[in-house]
Every structure is written in C-alpha cells, then in structure tokens.
Design a protein around this motif. Structure first.
Motif, PDB file in Angstrom:
ATOM      1  N   VAL A 223       0.838  -1.198   0.000  1.00 57.17           N
ATOM      2  CA  VAL A 223       0.000   0.000   0.000  1.00 57.17           C
ATOM      3  C   VAL A 223       0.877   1.254   0.000  1.00 57.17           C
ATOM      4  CG1 VAL A 223      -1.728   1.304   1.295  1.00 57.17           C
ATOM      5  CG2 VAL A 223      -1.931  -1.173   1.109  1.00 57.17           C
ATOM      6  N   ASP A 224       1.948   1.222   0.789  1.00 60.32           N
ATOM      7  CA  ASP A 224       2.869   2.363   0.821  1.00 60.32           C
ATOM      8  C   ASP A 224       3.451   2.630  -0.560  1.00 60.32           C
ATOM      9  OD1 ASP A 224       2.470   2.590   3.545  1.00 60.32           O
ATOM     10  OD2 ASP A 224       4.259   1.438   4.079  1.00 60.32           O
ATOM     11  N   MET A 225       3.851   1.561  -1.247  1.00 59.71           N
ATOM     12  CA  MET A 225       4.429   1.716  -2.580  1.00 59.71           C
ATOM     13  C   MET A 225       3.406   2.267  -3.561  1.00 59.71           C
ATOM     14  SD  MET A 225       6.974   1.514  -4.603  1.00 59.71           S
ATOM     15  CE  MET A 225       8.278   0.450  -3.959  1.00 59.71           C
ATOM     16  N   ALA A 226       2.174   1.772  -3.471  1.00 62.14           N
ATOM     17  CA  ALA A 226       1.120   2.266  -4.359  1.00 62.14           C
ATOM     18  C   ALA A 226       0.852   3.748  -4.116  1.00 62.14           C
ATOM     19  CB  ALA A 226      -0.156   1.452  -4.158  1.00 62.14           C
ATOM     20  N   ASN A 227       0.840   4.158  -2.849  1.00 61.72           N
ATOM     21  CA  ASN A 227       0.603   5.569  -2.533  1.00 61.72           C
ATOM     22  C   ASN A 227       1.755   6.450  -2.994  1.00 61.72           C
ATOM     23  OD1 ASN A 227      -1.982   5.505  -1.363  1.00 61.72           O
ATOM     24  ND2 ASN A 227      -1.152   4.695   0.538  1.00 61.72           N
ATOM     25  N   PHE A 228       2.971   5.923  -2.898  1.00 61.21           N
ATOM     26  CA  PHE A 228       4.110   6.674  -3.419  1.00 61.21           C
ATOM     27  C   PHE A 228       3.971   6.854  -4.928  1.00 61.21           C
ATOM     28  CE2 PHE A 228       8.431   6.306  -5.347  1.00 61.21           C
ATOM     29  CZ  PHE A 228       8.838   7.603  -5.063  1.00 61.21           C
ATOM     30  N   ALA A 229       3.502   5.804  -5.597  1.00 63.42           N
ATOM     31  CA  ALA A 229       3.311   5.899  -7.041  1.00 63.42           C
ATOM     32  C   ALA A 229       2.235   6.922  -7.379  1.00 63.42           C
ATOM     33  CB  ALA A 229       2.930   4.530  -7.606  1.00 63.42           C
ATOM     34  N   VAL A 230       1.150   6.944  -6.599  1.00 62.86           N
ATOM     35  CA  VAL A 230       0.082   7.911  -6.829  1.00 62.86           C
ATOM     36  C   VAL A 230       0.610   9.334  -6.713  1.00 62.86           C
ATOM     37  CG1 VAL A 230      -2.034   8.866  -5.849  1.00 62.86           C
ATOM     38  CG2 VAL A 230      -1.829   6.403  -6.181  1.00 62.86           C
ATOM     39  N   SER A 231       1.380   9.599  -5.659  1.00 63.14           N
ATOM     40  CA  SER A 231       1.927  10.944  -5.479  1.00 63.14           C
ATOM     41  C   SER A 231       2.911  11.291  -6.590  1.00 63.14           C
ATOM     42  CB  SER A 231       2.610  11.060  -4.108  1.00 63.14           C
ATOM     43  OG  SER A 231       3.736  10.205  -4.027  1.00 63.14           O
ATOM     44  N   SER A 232       3.600  10.284  -7.117  1.00 62.34           N
ATOM     45  CA  SER A 232       4.578  10.524  -8.177  1.00 62.34           C
ATOM     46  C   SER A 232       3.915  10.831  -9.511  1.00 62.34           C
ATOM     47  CB  SER A 232       5.488   9.300  -8.332  1.00 62.34           C
ATOM     48  OG  SER A 232       6.198   9.038  -7.144  1.00 62.34           O
ATOM     49  N   ILE A 233       2.801  10.157  -9.798  1.00 62.18           N
ATOM     50  CA  ILE A 233       2.170  10.354 -11.102  1.00 62.18           C
ATOM     51  C   ILE A 233       1.157  11.487 -11.105  1.00 62.18           C
ATOM     52  CG2 ILE A 233       2.454   7.921 -11.689  1.00 62.18           C
ATOM     53  CD1 ILE A 233      -0.510   7.525 -11.154  1.00 62.18           C
ATOM     54  N   ARG A 234       0.877  12.092  -9.940  1.00 61.10           N
ATOM     55  CA  ARG A 234      -0.125  13.158  -9.902  1.00 61.10           C
ATOM     56  C   ARG A 234       0.203  14.308 -10.864  1.00 61.10           C
ATOM     57  NH1 ARG A 234      -0.757  13.660  -4.845  1.00 61.10           N
ATOM     58  NH2 ARG A 234      -2.741  12.573  -4.686  1.00 61.10           N
ATOM     59  N   PRO A 235       1.431  14.842 -10.869  1.00 62.19           N
ATOM     60  CA  PRO A 235       1.717  15.920 -11.833  1.00 62.19           C
ATOM     61  C   PRO A 235       1.558  15.454 -13.277  1.00 62.19           C
ATOM     62  CG  PRO A 235       3.407  15.812 -10.125  1.00 62.19           C
ATOM     63  CD  PRO A 235       2.569  14.583  -9.974  1.00 62.19           C
ATOM     64  N   HIS A 236       1.933  14.205 -13.539  1.00 61.94           N
ATOM     65  CA  HIS A 236       1.788  13.659 -14.882  1.00 61.94           C
ATOM     66  C   HIS A 236       0.310  13.534 -15.246  1.00 61.94           C
ATOM     67  CE1 HIS A 236       2.714  11.322 -18.437  1.00 61.94           C
ATOM     68  NE2 HIS A 236       2.004  10.293 -17.993  1.00 61.94           N
ATOM     69  N   LEU A 237      -0.495  13.089 -14.296  1.00 63.40           N
ATOM     70  CA  LEU A 237      -1.932  12.975 -14.540  1.00 63.40           C
ATOM     71  C   LEU A 237      -2.559  14.335 -14.792  1.00 63.40           C
ATOM     72  CD1 LEU A 237      -3.211  10.307 -12.001  1.00 63.40           C
ATOM     73  CD2 LEU A 237      -3.221  10.157 -14.475  1.00 63.40           C
ATOM     74  N   MET A 238      -2.111  15.347 -14.052  1.00 54.73           N
ATOM     75  CA  MET A 238      -2.661  16.686 -14.220  1.00 54.73           C
ATOM     76  C   MET A 238      -2.500  17.161 -15.653  1.00 54.73           C
ATOM     77  SD  MET A 238      -4.127  19.399 -13.056  1.00 54.73           S
ATOM     78  CE  MET A 238      -4.063  19.563 -11.272  1.00 54.73           C
ATOM     79  N   GLN A 239      -1.371  16.837 -16.252  1.00 56.77           N
ATOM     80  CA  GLN A 239      -1.104  17.278 -17.617  1.00 56.77           C
ATOM     81  C   GLN A 239      -2.039  16.610 -18.618  1.00 56.77           C
ATOM     82  OE1 GLN A 239       3.029  16.385 -18.251  1.00 56.77           O
ATOM     83  NE2 GLN A 239       3.721  17.608 -16.523  1.00 56.77           N
ATOM     84  N   GLN A 240      -2.425  15.380 -18.327  1.00 58.41           N
ATOM     85  CA  GLN A 240      -3.209  14.618 -19.303  1.00 58.41           C
ATOM     86  C   GLN A 240      -4.698  14.535 -18.980  1.00 58.41           C
ATOM     87  OE1 GLN A 240      -1.635  10.901 -20.716  1.00 58.41           O
ATOM     88  NE2 GLN A 240       0.360  11.293 -19.794  1.00 58.41           N
TER      89      GLN A 240
END
Length: 508
Positions: A223-240
């Motif tokens: 779960v920790d790893m998944a949440n880290f991934a979510v926080s990492s891809i948030r700026p990328h998601l914002m762009q798309q």
C-alpha cells in the motif's frame, strides 16, 4: 449576495531508503499499476498482493493505460487523484460482524493451521512454507528499483527455491535463518513509518505467527508503494487528465446529445440573475456598464464564477445537478454543509462580540476559545438528527458563561440578567435562515468566495469582509479547495461553457 441564489500525508512511504529518485519514480508507477487497477475494479482500497510487474522497460503510463487496463475505464479515479491532494489507497478493514470477514478468518485460520500441522510433523513437511517463501521473494523483488542490483542478487541467492527444496529434502533447512534474512530485507526496503512494525517481527519466535506477521507487514508495504506511485504520477496525470476527461465527456455527449441541458439551464439562470438590475447592483464582479446604451454587458468569466457560487446554494433534493460538475457533486455538497456551519458560527460570534465589551472582543485568545467552543457544539450540524434550535440553546448558555467569566477576569462587570437574556435570544434567533444577522454573514461569505475566485491567480489573497475575522482561517481553507476545484472544472469544460455563454449572452 446570497439572497439571489437558489435556496436549495501523501507520505513518500514507498520509497526505499536507498533509491535513485528518477528511476524510482518510473519504477514505482509500474509497481503500483496493478494495485491501482484492483482499486478501480473493487471500488474500494485494496490490500491484495501486487504482482511483480512485467519485464518491459520502465516508463510512465498514460491515463488511458492506467484506467483502461483489463477493459476498465474509470475517469473518476484519475479525477480523484488530481483533485484530492490527500488521496491515498488504504487497506480494507472489514466490519467485525460481516460475513466476508468471518469467511476470510475461517479460510486464513484453516491455512495457517494446516501449515502448523505440516511443520509439526516428524520430519517436518515444508511444501506450504516453501510456497510462502516464494511469494515473499516475489513481493520483495517487486519493491526493488532497477538500480538495486546488489539487493536483487541477494534476494535471488538467499531465497533460491530450488536450493531451499533440496535443503528441505535433506533435513538441512533452517526456516529461522530464512525468516531473519527476510525481516532484514524488509527493514531495508520499508518506509520509515514501518520501521517499528518490522522491528517487532524479530521478537516473534514461532514460525507460523511470524509468517502471518510478515505477510501482514508486506501488505502494508505494498500500500505504501502504491501511494508513493500515486503521489509521483499526480503531476503527470494533471497534464493529461484535462484532455482525458474532456474526451470522455465528448464521447458521452455524442451518444447523449442532451447531456448539456442542465448545464445550459444552470448558466442561463446565472446570466438572468446578473442581468437583473437588482442582482447586478449587488454583485460588483458582474461587470458591465449600467449606463451604456446597449444595456449591461456581462463578463463570461464573472457569469461562470457566479454560477459556481449558485452550486453552494443548490437544492439537491429537487434539482438535478449540472452534468459537467456531476462528478464533484459530493464535494459541492460538502462545501455547502461546511459553509452553512461557518455561517451559523460567524453569526453567533458576531452577535456575541457586538454585545460584549470592546475589551474582550479584541482579545484574540478569548475569541479563539469561544470559537472552538461553539464549533464543538455545532460539530454534528450536517446530521439529519441534529436540531439547530436545541444546539443554539446550549451555545447561548455556554457563551454567556464564557463572556461573564472573561469580563470578571478583565475587571469588568459580568453580564446582567437582562443582557444575558437578550444575548441568548439573539443567538437562538440565528437558527432561522431568514435571521438578518445570519443573512448578512451568509452574504459576506459568498462575497469573500467570489473575490477569491476572481483573484485565484493573484496574491495576496482577499481579506475577509467585516465581521468575518474570527472565522477567516476556516473560510480560507474552504476557499482554497473550492477555487482549486472550480479552476480544474473550468480547464476541462471551458469549451462547452464558452459556447453556451456566447449564445446566452448574445440573447441577453
């Protein structure tokens, strides 16, 4: 202003203690991909095992890939990740008395009991234990980043299943040593927040309870790893995600051509309100020149801002919500409830400080204390079982006690019986939505939010209108979230709003 409205930690926890930041971000996206897909499928956070990613080169995933894997399209998840800065995947906690939890407990108990029986045999049977070690190995490898060559080699070498099977067949297998290595590797890879939990594993001496605890800790690490991934891809998601949501809505609109009917009605009502002389004079942000020969000309941005403010006064029981904001229906409802509570809170404080001596009204410590007391008494205001009149009776009693106490400490005369009765009566009157003080506070709150919308890209932020000073902090917290949501919605749906308003304003 309110009178014309309708009456209605992301903690980087998954990052290992020794990581390459750029590679880590890319790998984390892939590692968590299945965990996010499981969340989409189940509609709730998942603690199920995240399988090892495929061996394709590390890369960023697109929004479509993230949400359409296995045929699943869930625009709401991408929207939630982008809008909600506090979004996290959380472990599922089944209700104690639920059938699902009882079945799960029974199945798990049967499995661990069987493992215990196998390990108690003479000689021990290690078939199940070796399978568990294999699962642990795959999980540990899934946490690694591409640059973790040394750790990968260690895990592969020590947890070599073929070698472990041979040791078991020859009676030379030492499960305790394997567990010690696994715990050590978990301590290396876990987030700092899990350090204490992993450390406690060393105190468990029996093999079966230790394996159970290891799997429990590994689930949390996933779960920790998944949440880290979510926080990492948030700026990328914002762009798309802006283009993604617009594309999805356009496809829906092509299938349902009337899917903008409620949006059109919503924007038309906002335009009509602002075109009315009464409302135009009450809203400086409406723009236009009252004395122009062609009549008042409205600014489309001001109309949109006013339309969003109307959503904070929406009659959710009797009116359908506009289609373009439907995904955030619950958020606007939450804003509405928060603002209703702040309106009552602000009105109570305004009444109290108007009657109290200037000496105590200007004392910040007393104002803060009184605000917290009233907030606590109004905490459940959003519940159907809450009775505002009864709550305000209790608020009046408590406020009078606090004011008299503060007056005495300041060397002033406490409130007289008559003044107490008047103050309690005025506080009780705030229960009515038509109470003049409450209407004033409500109008000023909306004026503040309107100013916040108009200056969302400017600093400093607008100052709260007179009388709202005690609740400015709470207002700003709501305003920041409200403006963020509104601005994102504008970026996604502005082409539709512009097209509708160009026709609407041309007819006005």
């Amino acid at each position: 202003m309110s009178e014309n409205l309708d009456k209605s930690n992301i903690n980087e926890a998954g990052k290992s203690k020794s990581s390459d930041s750029e590679q880590g971000l890319e790998d984390a996206v892939e590692v968590s991909d299945e965990a996010l897909q499981k969340k989409i499928k189940s509609g709730s956070p998942s603690t199920q095992r995240v399988q090892r990613p495929h061996s394709s080169p590390p890369r960023f995933v697109t929004v479509e890939e993230l949400l359409e894997t296995a045929g699943v399209t869930n625009m709401a998840l991408a929207h939630e990740i982008v809008i909600n800065g506090d979004f996290q995947i959380k472990p599922v906690e089944l209700p104690e008395d639920s059938l699902e939890k009882r079945v799960k407990d029974i199945v798990h108990k049967a499995f661990w009991d069987c493992l215990s029986v196998q390990l108690s045999e003479v000689p021990p049977t290690y078939d199940r234990a070796i399978k568990l070690v294999g699962e642990i190995k795959e999980t540990l490898l899934s946490f690694l980043l591409p640059g973790h060559t040394r750790l990968r080699n260690q895990i592969t070498e020590v947890l070599d299943l073929d070698l472990i099977k041979q040791e078991a067949e020859n009676g030379a297998l030492d499960i305790s040593k394997l567990a010690e290595f696994i715990i050590g590797m978990m301590g290396t890879l876990c987030a700092p927040v899990r350090d204490e939990e992993v450390k406690k594993l060393k105190d468990i001496k029996e093999i079966v309870p230790l394996f159970r605890a290891i799997f429990s800790a590994l689930d949390l690490m996933k779960v920790d790893m998944a949440n880290f991934a979510v926080s990492s891809i948030r700026p990328h998601l914002m762009q798309q995600s802006i283009e993604y949501e617009r594309k999805q809505f356009q496809e829906f609109l092509e299938k349902q051509p009337n899917s903008l009917d409620f949006v059109t009605q919503w924007l038309q009502e906002a335009t009509d309100d602002l075109m009315s002389q009464k409302y135009k004079n009450a809203l400086p942000a409406a723009g236009g020149a009252a004395g122009s020969g062609d009549g008042p000309q409205l600014d489309p941005v001001a109309v949109q801002n006013y339309a969003y403010l109307k959503l904070l006064k929406w009659d959710h029981l009797h009116r359908p919500f506009p289609e373009t904001v439907l995904m955030d229906h619950s958020r606007f409802q939450e804003f509405q409830l928060q603002l209703e509570q702040l309106t009552v809170l602000g009105a109570v404080l305004l009444v109290t400080f108007s009657m109290a001596a200037p000496g105590i009204a200007s004392r910040a410590d007393f104002a803060e204390k009184l605000k917290m007391i009233v907030k606590i008494l109004l905490t459940d205001m959003h519940l159907p079982s809450f009775h505002l009149e009864d709550a305000l009776t209790a608020v009046g009693e408590k406020v009078c006690l606090e004011v008299s106490s503060c007056l005495s400490l300041c060397g002033l005369s406490p409130l007289t019986t008559d003044k107490e009765a008047v103050l309690k009566g005025q506080i009780q009157a705030v229960a009515s939505p038509d109470n003049p003080i409450r209407r004033i506070v409500d109008s000023r709150i909306l004026t503040f939010l309107d100013a916040y919308l108009a200056s969302s890209h400017q600093k400093p932020s607008p100052i709260a209108p007179g009388g709202l000073g005690p609740i400015q902090k709470e207002l700003e917290e709501v305003a920041v979230k409200f403006v963020r949501l509104v601005n994102y919605n504008k970026m996604v749906f502005s082409p539709y709003y512009d097209a509708i308003l160009s026709k609407t304003l041309a007819r006005s």
